[in-house]
Scaffold this active site. Sequence first.
Site, mmCIF file in Angstrom:
data_model
loop_
_atom_site.group_PDB
_atom_site.id
_atom_site.type_symbol
_atom_site.label_atom_id
_atom_site.label_comp_id
_atom_site.label_asym_id
_atom_site.label_seq_id
_atom_site.Cartn_x
_atom_site.Cartn_y
_atom_site.Cartn_z
ATOM 1 N N LYS A 194 0.836 -1.200 0.000
ATOM 2 C CA LYS A 194 0.000 0.000 0.000
ATOM 3 C C LYS A 194 0.870 1.249 0.000
ATOM 4 O O LYS A 194 0.556 2.244 -0.668
ATOM 5 C CB LYS A 194 -0.908 -0.046 1.227
ATOM 6 C CG LYS A 194 -1.930 1.073 1.333
ATOM 7 C CD LYS A 194 -2.793 0.856 2.579
ATOM 8 C CE LYS A 194 -3.738 2.020 2.807
ATOM 9 N NZ LYS A 194 -4.520 1.823 4.054
ATOM 10 N N HIS B 161 0.859 4.248 -3.032
ATOM 11 C CA HIS B 161 0.323 5.572 -2.722
ATOM 12 C C HIS B 161 1.368 6.682 -2.732
ATOM 13 O O HIS B 161 1.044 7.828 -2.409
ATOM 14 C CB HIS B 161 -0.413 5.526 -1.381
ATOM 15 C CG HIS B 161 -1.694 4.754 -1.447
ATOM 16 N ND1 HIS B 161 -1.723 3.386 -1.373
ATOM 17 C CD2 HIS B 161 -2.975 5.151 -1.630
ATOM 18 C CE1 HIS B 161 -2.983 2.972 -1.478
ATOM 19 N NE2 HIS B 161 -3.759 4.020 -1.646
ATOM 20 N N HIS C 90 -3.667 0.744 -8.967
ATOM 21 C CA HIS C 90 -4.125 -0.396 -8.182
ATOM 22 C C HIS C 90 -5.643 -0.431 -8.108
ATOM 23 O O HIS C 90 -6.325 0.527 -8.445
ATOM 24 C CB HIS C 90 -3.515 -0.383 -6.776
ATOM 25 C CG HIS C 90 -3.881 0.818 -5.957
ATOM 26 N ND1 HIS C 90 -3.251 2.035 -6.097
ATOM 27 C CD2 HIS C 90 -4.808 1.002 -4.981
ATOM 28 C CE1 HIS C 90 -3.763 2.907 -5.251
ATOM 29 N NE2 HIS C 90 -4.723 2.305 -4.566
ATOM 30 N N ARG D 22 -12.778 10.832 7.669
ATOM 31 C CA ARG D 22 -11.556 10.074 7.886
ATOM 32 C C ARG D 22 -10.806 10.615 9.106
ATOM 33 O O ARG D 22 -10.740 11.822 9.338
ATOM 34 C CB ARG D 22 -10.678 10.129 6.640
ATOM 35 C CG ARG D 22 -11.291 9.372 5.465
ATOM 36 C CD ARG D 22 -10.623 9.723 4.145
ATOM 37 N NE ARG D 22 -9.242 9.280 4.051
ATOM 38 C CZ ARG D 22 -8.856 8.073 3.674
ATOM 39 N NH1 ARG D 22 -9.779 7.146 3.378
ATOM 40 N NH2 ARG D 22 -7.568 7.767 3.589
ATOM 41 N N LYS E 180 -5.056 9.102 9.559
ATOM 42 C CA LYS E 180 -4.887 8.566 8.209
ATOM 43 C C LYS E 180 -3.720 9.260 7.509
ATOM 44 O O LYS E 180 -3.532 10.469 7.622
ATOM 45 C CB LYS E 180 -6.164 8.743 7.392
ATOM 46 C CG LYS E 180 -7.388 8.040 7.970
ATOM 47 C CD LYS E 180 -7.304 6.539 7.843
ATOM 48 C CE LYS E 180 -7.580 6.073 6.422
ATOM 49 N NZ LYS E 180 -7.609 4.585 6.341
ATOM 50 N N CYS F 138 -14.118 3.245 1.990
ATOM 51 C CA CYS F 138 -13.274 3.257 0.790
ATOM 52 C C CYS F 138 -11.971 2.534 1.127
ATOM 53 O O CYS F 138 -11.308 2.888 2.098
ATOM 54 C CB CYS F 138 -12.936 4.673 0.343
ATOM 55 S SG CYS F 138 -13.990 5.984 0.961
ATOM 56 N N SER F 139 -11.606 1.538 0.337
ATOM 57 C CA SER F 139 -10.367 0.821 0.620
ATOM 58 C C SER F 139 -9.966 -0.001 -0.601
ATOM 59 O O SER F 139 -10.324 0.348 -1.721
ATOM 60 C CB SER F 139 -10.522 -0.060 1.865
ATOM 61 O OG SER F 139 -9.278 -0.536 2.303
ATOM 62 N N GLU G 127 -3.521 9.039 -4.639
ATOM 63 C CA GLU G 127 -4.280 7.865 -5.085
ATOM 64 C C GLU G 127 -4.234 7.768 -6.603
ATOM 65 O O GLU G 127 -4.272 8.779 -7.304
ATOM 66 C CB GLU G 127 -5.750 7.955 -4.656
ATOM 67 C CG GLU G 127 -6.013 7.750 -3.174
ATOM 68 C CD GLU G 127 -5.915 6.297 -2.738
ATOM 69 O OE1 GLU G 127 -5.451 5.455 -3.538
ATOM 70 O OE2 GLU G 127 -6.301 6.006 -1.593
ATOM 71 N N GLU H 156 -6.262 4.880 -8.815
ATOM 72 C CA GLU H 156 -7.048 3.673 -8.613
ATOM 73 C C GLU H 156 -8.035 3.415 -9.735
ATOM 74 O O GLU H 156 -8.512 4.348 -10.384
ATOM 75 C CB GLU H 156 -7.873 3.802 -7.319
ATOM 76 C CG GLU H 156 -7.085 4.023 -6.066
ATOM 77 C CD GLU H 156 -7.961 4.160 -4.835
ATOM 78 O OE1 GLU H 156 -7.492 3.773 -3.749
ATOM 79 O OE2 GLU H 156 -9.112 4.638 -4.957
#
Length: 251
Positions: A49, A53, A66, A86, A90, A102-103, A162, A164
């Site tokens: 991760k 990121h 990803h 959040r 984080k 969200c993940s 991000e 994605e």
Amino acid sequence: MSMPNIVPPAEVRTEGLSLEEYDEEQVRLMEERCILVNPDDVAYGEASKKTCHLMSNINAPKDLLHRAFSVFLFRPSDGALLLQRRADEKITFPGMWTNTCCSHPLSIKGEVKEENQIGVRRAASRKLEHELGVPTSSTPPDSFTYLTRIHYLAPSDGLWGEHEIDYILFSTTPTEHTGNPNEVSDTRYVTKPELQAMFEDESNSFTPWFKLIARDFLFGWWDQLLARRNEKGEVDAKSLEDLSDNKVWKM
């Protein structure tokens, strides 16, 4: 479409990066293994991760991409949407309002399977429990309605961001929730007009993917959800199954 030109192992891109300033638990989660995909959402590998990121890996020419998901959980009785804010702990997009959960599906048995988005659905159930205390027994894979995928890139700060392909999942499963304070600082059920008012209030900040989904998709789907109430007057995400598609929308 060609895959990104990645020199394995991707983790070499994080050498020398110290995470000492960040929350210990969030740093631990940065070692989870995400699923690498090309722009057509074809999986070809995995990376941490943390690696996925870093903007130095997201930006060209590396273009690391990803797989991810975004859950929108609506209250059956009135169709209100559950938002979360959040936690400040984080590492990416701290303190921002966003959709329910969200993940990422992980590169582990059960979450790499692609048929009927089963891996993504399992990951969504797992993370709803982790972030909001929703038991996995109340959110089996078939409780989610898959609608589409979006491809987006968004920086968080100069270091993190991000990139994605994000699977959009709706759910109207009746459930209680208790936020994990390391993940979530606040939760709120909102109606469509209330969310629109929140967007107009400049004191609120929102994650970029949530703003993109709301701009192009959410409100139209929400209207349909409310218009298709069942005989009990409740909303049911399954009523939107005919709106799903196989596209990857480049945002």
